[in-house]
Structure formats: C-alpha cells, structure tokens
Design a protein around this motif. Structure first.
Motif, short mmCIF file in Angstrom:
data_model
loop_
_atom_site.label_atom_id
_atom_site.label_comp_id
_atom_site.label_asym_id
_atom_site.label_seq_id
_atom_site.Cartn_x
_atom_site.Cartn_y
_atom_site.Cartn_z
N ASP A 1 0.81 -1.22 0.00
CA ASP A 1 0.00 0.00 0.00
C ASP A 1 0.84 1.27 0.00
O ASP A 1 0.32 2.37 0.19
CB ASP A 1 -0.96 0.00 1.19
N GLY A 2 2.15 1.12 -0.18
CA GLY A 2 3.04 2.28 -0.21
C GLY A 2 3.87 2.44 1.05
O GLY A 2 4.87 3.16 1.05
N SER A 3 3.45 1.75 2.13
CA SER A 3 4.21 1.82 3.37
C SER A 3 4.30 0.47 4.09
O SER A 3 5.25 0.23 4.82
CB SER A 3 3.59 2.85 4.33
N THR A 4 3.32 -0.40 3.86
CA THR A 4 3.27 -1.68 4.54
C THR A 4 2.96 -2.80 3.57
O THR A 4 2.15 -2.63 2.64
CB THR A 4 2.20 -1.68 5.65
N LEU A 5 3.62 -3.93 3.76
CA LEU A 5 3.36 -5.13 2.98
C LEU A 5 2.39 -6.00 3.77
O LEU A 5 2.59 -6.24 4.97
CB LEU A 5 4.68 -5.86 2.73
N LEU A 6 1.34 -6.46 3.13
CA LEU A 6 0.29 -7.22 3.80
C LEU A 6 0.14 -8.59 3.18
O LEU A 6 0.20 -8.75 1.95
CB LEU A 6 -1.05 -6.48 3.69
N ARG A 7 -0.09 -9.60 4.05
CA ARG A 7 -0.45 -10.93 3.58
C ARG A 7 -1.41 -11.56 4.59
O ARG A 7 -1.06 -11.71 5.76
CB ARG A 7 0.77 -11.83 3.41
N ASP A 8 -2.60 -11.87 4.10
CA ASP A 8 -3.64 -12.45 4.96
C ASP A 8 -3.87 -11.59 6.20
O ASP A 8 -4.06 -12.09 7.31
CB ASP A 8 -3.24 -13.87 5.40
N GLY A 9 -3.86 -10.27 5.99
CA GLY A 9 -4.11 -9.35 7.08
C GLY A 9 -2.93 -9.10 8.00
O GLY A 9 -3.00 -8.28 8.91
N LYS A 10 -1.82 -9.78 7.77
CA LYS A 10 -0.63 -9.61 8.60
C LYS A 10 0.29 -8.55 8.00
O LYS A 10 0.58 -8.58 6.81
CB LYS A 10 0.12 -10.93 8.73
N HIS A 11 0.75 -7.63 8.84
CA HIS A 11 1.63 -6.56 8.39
C HIS A 11 3.08 -7.03 8.39
O HIS A 11 3.56 -7.62 9.36
CB HIS A 11 1.50 -5.33 9.30
N TYR B 1 -0.73 -4.21 -5.95
CA TYR B 1 -0.48 -2.83 -5.54
C TYR B 1 -1.77 -2.06 -5.31
O TYR B 1 -2.70 -2.12 -6.12
CB TYR B 1 0.36 -2.11 -6.60
N ALA B 2 -1.81 -1.33 -4.20
CA ALA B 2 -2.90 -0.40 -3.97
C ALA B 2 -2.75 0.77 -4.95
O ALA B 2 -1.66 1.02 -5.48
CB ALA B 2 -2.87 0.10 -2.53
N ARG B 3 -3.82 1.46 -5.19
CA ARG B 3 -3.77 2.58 -6.13
C ARG B 3 -2.76 3.63 -5.65
O ARG B 3 -2.77 4.05 -4.49
CB ARG B 3 -5.15 3.22 -6.25
N GLY B 4 -1.86 4.02 -6.54
CA GLY B 4 -0.82 5.00 -6.21
C GLY B 4 0.45 4.40 -5.65
O GLY B 4 1.43 5.11 -5.45
N ALA B 5 0.43 3.08 -5.39
CA ALA B 5 1.62 2.43 -4.82
C ALA B 5 2.40 1.64 -5.85
O ALA B 5 3.36 0.95 -5.50
CB ALA B 5 1.21 1.53 -3.66
N GLU B 6 2.00 1.72 -7.13
CA GLU B 6 2.70 0.98 -8.18
C GLU B 6 4.16 1.45 -8.25
O GLU B 6 4.46 2.62 -8.00
CB GLU B 6 2.02 1.20 -9.53
N PRO B 7 5.07 0.55 -8.58
CA PRO B 7 6.49 0.94 -8.63
C PRO B 7 6.75 1.98 -9.71
O PRO B 7 6.14 1.96 -10.78
CB PRO B 7 7.20 -0.38 -8.94
N LEU C 1 10.21 4.84 -2.03
CA LEU C 1 10.41 3.43 -1.77
C LEU C 1 9.48 2.60 -2.64
O LEU C 1 8.28 2.83 -2.67
CB LEU C 1 10.15 3.10 -0.29
N ASN C 2 10.05 1.63 -3.34
CA ASN C 2 9.30 0.71 -4.19
C ASN C 2 9.52 -0.71 -3.69
O ASN C 2 10.62 -1.07 -3.26
CB ASN C 2 9.76 0.82 -5.64
N VAL C 3 8.48 -1.53 -3.76
CA VAL C 3 8.57 -2.94 -3.40
C VAL C 3 8.18 -3.76 -4.62
O VAL C 3 7.10 -3.57 -5.19
CB VAL C 3 7.65 -3.27 -2.20
N VAL C 4 9.06 -4.69 -5.02
CA VAL C 4 8.85 -5.47 -6.24
C VAL C 4 9.37 -6.89 -6.03
O VAL C 4 10.17 -7.14 -5.13
CB VAL C 4 9.59 -4.84 -7.45
N ASN C 5 8.90 -7.82 -6.87
CA ASN C 5 9.54 -9.14 -6.90
C ASN C 5 10.71 -9.09 -7.86
O ASN C 5 11.00 -8.04 -8.47
CB ASN C 5 8.54 -10.24 -7.24
N ALA C 6 11.40 -10.20 -8.04
CA ALA C 6 12.66 -10.20 -8.79
C ALA C 6 12.46 -9.80 -10.25
O ALA C 6 13.22 -9.00 -10.80
CB ALA C 6 13.32 -11.56 -8.69
#
Length: 303
Positions: free
Chosen positions: A201-211, A253-259, A265-270
């Motif tokens: 979401d631009g600041s936190t990575l989420l999986r199954d509700g876990k931050h 990606y949430a809206r506006g959080a695309e790399p 700060l950007n979060v991406v896979n390989a």
C-alpha cells in the motif's frame, strides 16, 4: 587534491605540497583555496578522520557544487554530462543517447581521475560482507542472490551501469546495493518471503491481514539525495522467493503504490526489479555516461 581514494600517506603529502604552492596567498593564490587544501590534508592524513570522510561520501565537494535539495525532492538530471562541452549537448539536434551506446567516461579514461582506469571500467564493486562480530549467513546468501540477479539480468543490458555493494548509510546502518546509471542512482535492499500473494500500500506489505514491514529505505534515500544533489535517487526493496522463482511472490499494488521512479520506496519481486531497473537506469538523459568522480565517492563509502 586530485588523488585517488586509495592514496597512500606519501601521495597525500605530495599532493598537499603541490596544492599549497598553487594556492598559498604569498605565491599569489587564494586564501580560501589554501584553507580548503589544508583542511583536505588534515582530514586525509589522519586515519580516523579519513575513515569518517569516506563514509560521508565526501559531502563537502557536493555541497560546494551548489547545495542539496529539500528532503524528498528529486534532482534535476543534466541533459548532457557536466563539463562535456557543446559537442555533448544532447536533445538539441542529435539523437537521444541510448543505454547501449559506447560508454563515455567523465573525466576520460586517459585523464587523471579519482579512480584508476581498471576500477572505472569494472561493473561490479565490493561484495556482501559480515557486519559486526556475528555474520548472518541467511542475509549474506540473500544479498549474494541479489548481486547475481542484478549482474546477470541488469548489467548485461546496461553496460555503463555500475553496481556497488556494501555501503555505509549516512547517519548509520547499511545500503546493500547501489546501481549507478548515468545520473540516476537506485538503492536496493532485499527480503526473503514465502511464495503467495502480498499487497503493497506504499508503506506496509500485507499478507492475509498480517503486516510485514520492509526495510526503512526512505530516510536513506533522502540522505543520499542530499549528498548527491546531481543524481536522481530512488529506493527499491526486492522480495525474493525461497525457490528462486523470479515471478514469486506476487505483489498486488494499492492505487498509487505501483512501482516507479517518483516513489521514494518501491517494493517489487525479482522479475519486476529487473524490468524497473532497466527502465529507470536505461532511460535517463545520459544512460551511457560513467561519472568517475561520483563512482569514486560511492566506492569510498563501502564498508
């Protein structure tokens, strides 16, 4: 003083004598220039002061060139290499440079520089190292995977890009990897997470509700932007999968959080890191330029 980061005490003393003769007011020089030469000598001849200066990336020179932008601001990249002269003014009649064009070194390889010819030509500098007394083998393995990914997938496509590993972060901490392409700088950290679908979401990575908090690269990006106002600096965290699948994990990606290069700060896979690095570093105004002075400052910041 025009000497390499690896200069010996003897070379430093010799360079200072030359600088002092040229700048001393009694010989027609400028008092301010003489004071700067003396400060440089006193800093470099003392081992502790020299180490602190190297880890600060030689901040004095960057501020003397015009100061730093406000926090979060991106540098305005030069349309042509600084000091290159009229023949290098791209975008005024000539074709836009390509990342695959022949590499241009500033200053040229035949001219004196802060680093030697062999160092300037080398694409990869440094390697992941232990930090402190205990070496985290998992971290070292993860960083080595990132080095292999960037070397094989990015550097082969961008021959003028330089990868510097294991940097001190201004103010403390470390920068795992830095990619310098023209006048763009990408700072890269990594995480190893299980396969699956994550949301950023631009600041936190989420999986199954876990931050899941990624590395805090934002402050480091701001600090490096201040130290290198001539560069456009961005931060990237690559999420690696345990099995080496470049397409995993999947990041939604949430809206506006695309790399993109406008994000601190950007979060991406390989696979997306490879794509984004090629876009960011390969599409700048001068992606085929290696500024040897900037590269020397980055190499000086390695731990």
């Amino acid at each position: 003083m025009g000497i390499a980061p690896t200069a010996s005490p003897r070379e430093i003393k010799s360079a200072y004598r030359r600088a002092a003769r040229l700048t001393h007011p009694d010989h027609g020089g400028d008092a301010q220039d003489f004071a700067r030469a003396t400060l440089a000598y006193e800093t470099l001849i003392d081992p502790d002061a020299r180490t602190r200066y190297d880890r600060s990336y030689g901040t004095e020179s960057s501020y003397l060139r015009g100061g730093a932008p406000a926090p979060g601001a991106h540098a305005t990249e030069p349309a042509h290499p600084p000091g290159a002269g009229g023949s290098m003014r791209f975008g005024t009649g000539g074709a836009r440079p390509s990342a695959t064009d022949a590499t241009i070194y500033l200053p040229g390889l035949e001219e004196p520089g802060a680093i030697d010819r062999a160092t300037s030509i080398r694409q990869v500098h440094g390697e992941p190292r232990k930090r402190g007394i205990f070496g985290a083998q998992a971290r070292l393995a993860r960083e080595n995977r990132s080095v292999q990914l960037l070397s094989r997938q990015v550097l082969t496509a961008l021959p003028s890009t330089r990868l510097v590993n294991g940097l001190h972060a201004p103010g403390g901490g470390y920068i795992d990897h830095a990619l310098l392409g023209g006048y763009r700088l990408a700072l890269v950290h990594s995480m190893l997470l299980p396969r699956g679908v994550y949301r950023w979401d631009g600041s936190t990575l989420l999986r199954d509700g876990k931050h899941i908090d990624p590395p805090r690269l934002g402050p480091v990006v701001h600090q490096m932007q201040r130290l290198f106002p001539e560069l456009n600096v961005t931060g990237w965290t690559v999420i690696l999968s345990p099995d080496g699948n470049l397409h995993e994990p999947v990041i939604d990606y949430a809206r506006g959080a695309e790399p993109g290069p406008m994000n601190v700060l950007n979060v991406v896979n390989a696979v997306n890191l490879v794509r984004e690095m090629k876009m960011f570093l390969g599409t700048g105004p001068t992606p085929h330029v290696v500024d040897r002075t900037i590269l020397a400052r980055l190499i000086g910041g390695m731990y």
